[in-house]
Design a protein around this motif. Sequence first.
Motif, PDB file in Angstrom:
ATOM      1  N   TYR A 190      -9.785   1.894  -1.843  1.00 32.92           N
ATOM      2  CA  TYR A 190      -8.770   2.741  -1.216  1.00 32.92           C
ATOM      3  C   TYR A 190      -8.456   2.365   0.231  1.00 32.92           C
ATOM      4  N   VAL A 191      -9.052   1.278   0.723  1.00 35.76           N
ATOM      5  CA  VAL A 191      -8.733   0.796   2.064  1.00 35.76           C
ATOM      6  C   VAL A 191      -8.103  -0.581   1.925  1.00 35.76           C
ATOM      7  N   GLY A 192      -7.098  -0.867   2.736  1.00 37.46           N
ATOM      8  CA  GLY A 192      -6.480  -2.180   2.690  1.00 37.46           C
ATOM      9  C   GLY A 192      -5.019  -2.119   2.307  1.00 37.46           C
ATOM     10  N   ASP A 193      -4.454  -3.288   2.024  1.00 37.27           N
ATOM     11  CA  ASP A 193      -3.024  -3.399   1.765  1.00 37.27           C
ATOM     12  C   ASP A 193      -2.632  -2.715   0.465  1.00 37.27           C
ATOM     13  N   ALA A 194      -1.520  -1.994   0.518  1.00 42.08           N
ATOM     14  CA  ALA A 194      -1.055  -1.261  -0.657  1.00 42.08           C
ATOM     15  C   ALA A 194      -0.622  -2.200  -1.778  1.00 42.08           C
ATOM     16  N   ASP A 195      -0.249  -3.458  -1.444  1.00 36.47           N
ATOM     17  CA  ASP A 195       0.228  -4.379  -2.474  1.00 36.47           C
ATOM     18  C   ASP A 195      -0.886  -5.253  -3.037  1.00 36.47           C
ATOM     19  N   GLN A 196      -2.145  -4.954  -2.707  1.00 34.95           N
ATOM     20  CA  GLN A 196      -3.274  -5.699  -3.256  1.00 34.95           C
ATOM     21  C   GLN A 196      -3.404  -5.353  -4.743  1.00 34.95           C
ATOM     22  N   PRO A 197      -3.359  -6.352  -5.661  1.00 36.86           N
ATOM     23  CA  PRO A 197      -3.326  -6.049  -7.099  1.00 36.86           C
ATOM     24  C   PRO A 197      -4.493  -5.198  -7.592  1.00 36.86           C
ATOM     25  N   TYR A 198      -5.717  -5.506  -7.140  1.00 31.44           N
ATOM     26  CA  TYR A 198      -6.876  -4.753  -7.612  1.00 31.44           C
ATOM     27  C   TYR A 198      -6.766  -3.298  -7.178  1.00 31.44           C
ATOM     28  N   LYS A 199      -6.353  -3.100  -5.924  1.00 31.61           N
ATOM     29  CA  LYS A 199      -6.188  -1.729  -5.433  1.00 31.61           C
ATOM     30  C   LYS A 199      -5.103  -0.998  -6.213  1.00 31.61           C
ATOM     31  N   GLN A 200      -4.031  -1.695  -6.566  1.00 30.46           N
ATOM     32  CA  GLN A 200      -2.957  -1.054  -7.315  1.00 30.46           C
ATOM     33  C   GLN A 200      -3.433  -0.578  -8.684  1.00 30.46           C
TER      34      GLN A 200
END
Length: 375
Positions: A335-345
Motif C-alpha cells: 500500500y506504499v509506493g506508486d499507484a501504477d505499480q502492477p503488483y500494488k494494483q
Amino acid sequence: MGWKLPRIEGNRADYREDPRWVHPELVNYENWQGSPRNTDIGAVLTDPDRPIEERKKARLEFSEGVAAKLKEAESRLPESVRNQGVWKEFRGDAYPDIDPDDDELSPIHVLVREPRERTGEPLPCVFRIAGGGMMFGDPREFQPWLLETSHRQNAVVVSPWFRGSVEGQYPASINDLHAAFRWTVENAELLNIDPDRIVITGASGGGLLVLSLAFRLKRFGYRPRGCVANEPITEDRMVYPSQKGLSGQWDGIHMARGLKQYFTREDYNSPFLGPEALVGRATVEDCVGLCPIFIHTSEHEPDRDPTLAFMKTLYQAGVYAEVHQWGGTIHGSLYVGDADQPYKQRYESIFQGNIADCLKYDLRRDWYWDEKNLR
C-alpha cells in the motif's frame, strides 16, 4: 541515555534484506531496504528518554509534512477522480461515558470524503483508521486513498483524528475511535449514510486498531458490515518465527518498539490483555458473533504467523473470514509506493473488492449463531 535497539545474538534473527527474497515486480521497490519513517522518526517518537513534549512536536511536524506531500500527490490523480467528490470536516463533543477512567478523551474530529453527485439515497460508509505504528492518528496522511476509495465504492469515507501512542497509551486510541464510530452512526442522517452498511478498515498500526475496534464495537452492540485490515499487528508475545525476521523495513524490532510505547510497561506482554488490545489474545468464544474479517499480510511481515493463527480462531468461531498472504513482500509493499505499480494494483483491486463485498452483501452469520444457540 537514548533509545537502543535490542542486541541480536547469533542465529536468533532471520535476515531478509537480500533483494532475492522480493517478488520480481518489486525489486526496485524503494522501501525494501528500509524507510526513514521507521528508522528515523520511529526512533525519535519511541525514545523513552526524549521529553514527551518534544516527541509530540516531532509527531505533529512529521504528520503535517506527510500530509503536504500527499496533497501534492492528490493533485496528480485524474481530474475525473479529484472532481468526483468533496472534502468536509466535522467536530463534536467527546463521550465521557465511553471510558470514565480516561480523563483526556478527545473531542470528535473527522475528515470526510463524499461523492459530489448524490441521488438523495443514503450511501454506504467506509470508516478508515490511519496507520503508522500506533504512533500516528492523522487521516490527512492517507488522503489520496480516502479520495480514491470514495470514488471506487461510491461511498462516504469517514476518517477520524485520534490519539496515537505519543499522546496517550492504550486504550486511548481505541476510546477515541469508538467515540468517532459512535458519532458516525448517531449522525448518519447528517452524513446521509446507511448506518447498517459501514465497513471499518486500516493498515499496519491502523490494522491493529481496526481489528481491536471490531471487538470493542461487538461488546457495545454495534454491528459493522465487515473489517478489512492490511498487515495488522496482532500479537506482542514474540514467540513466532516471522517476528524474528529482519527486513530493514518494519520488522520484529520495530514492532516490539512500537508496542512497548502503545502499552504501559505493565500491559506490554501481559497475560491479562484481551482482544480489544491485541486480537492475538482472542479465544474462539471471544470471536463468536464478530463481524466478517478480511486480512492481507506479507511474506516477510513480522506479524504474518500470529495473523494466520488468529484467522484459524475466526474459522473455529464460524466467522466469515478471508486471509490473503502475499509472497515476496515486506511491510508496506502492498500500500506504499506508486499507484501504477502492477503488483500494488493487483493487491488494491482485491482489497477494494473485499470492501465492496461487505457493502453489497450481508456476510454476517446471524443464522449460524442462532442455529448453534451461541447468542
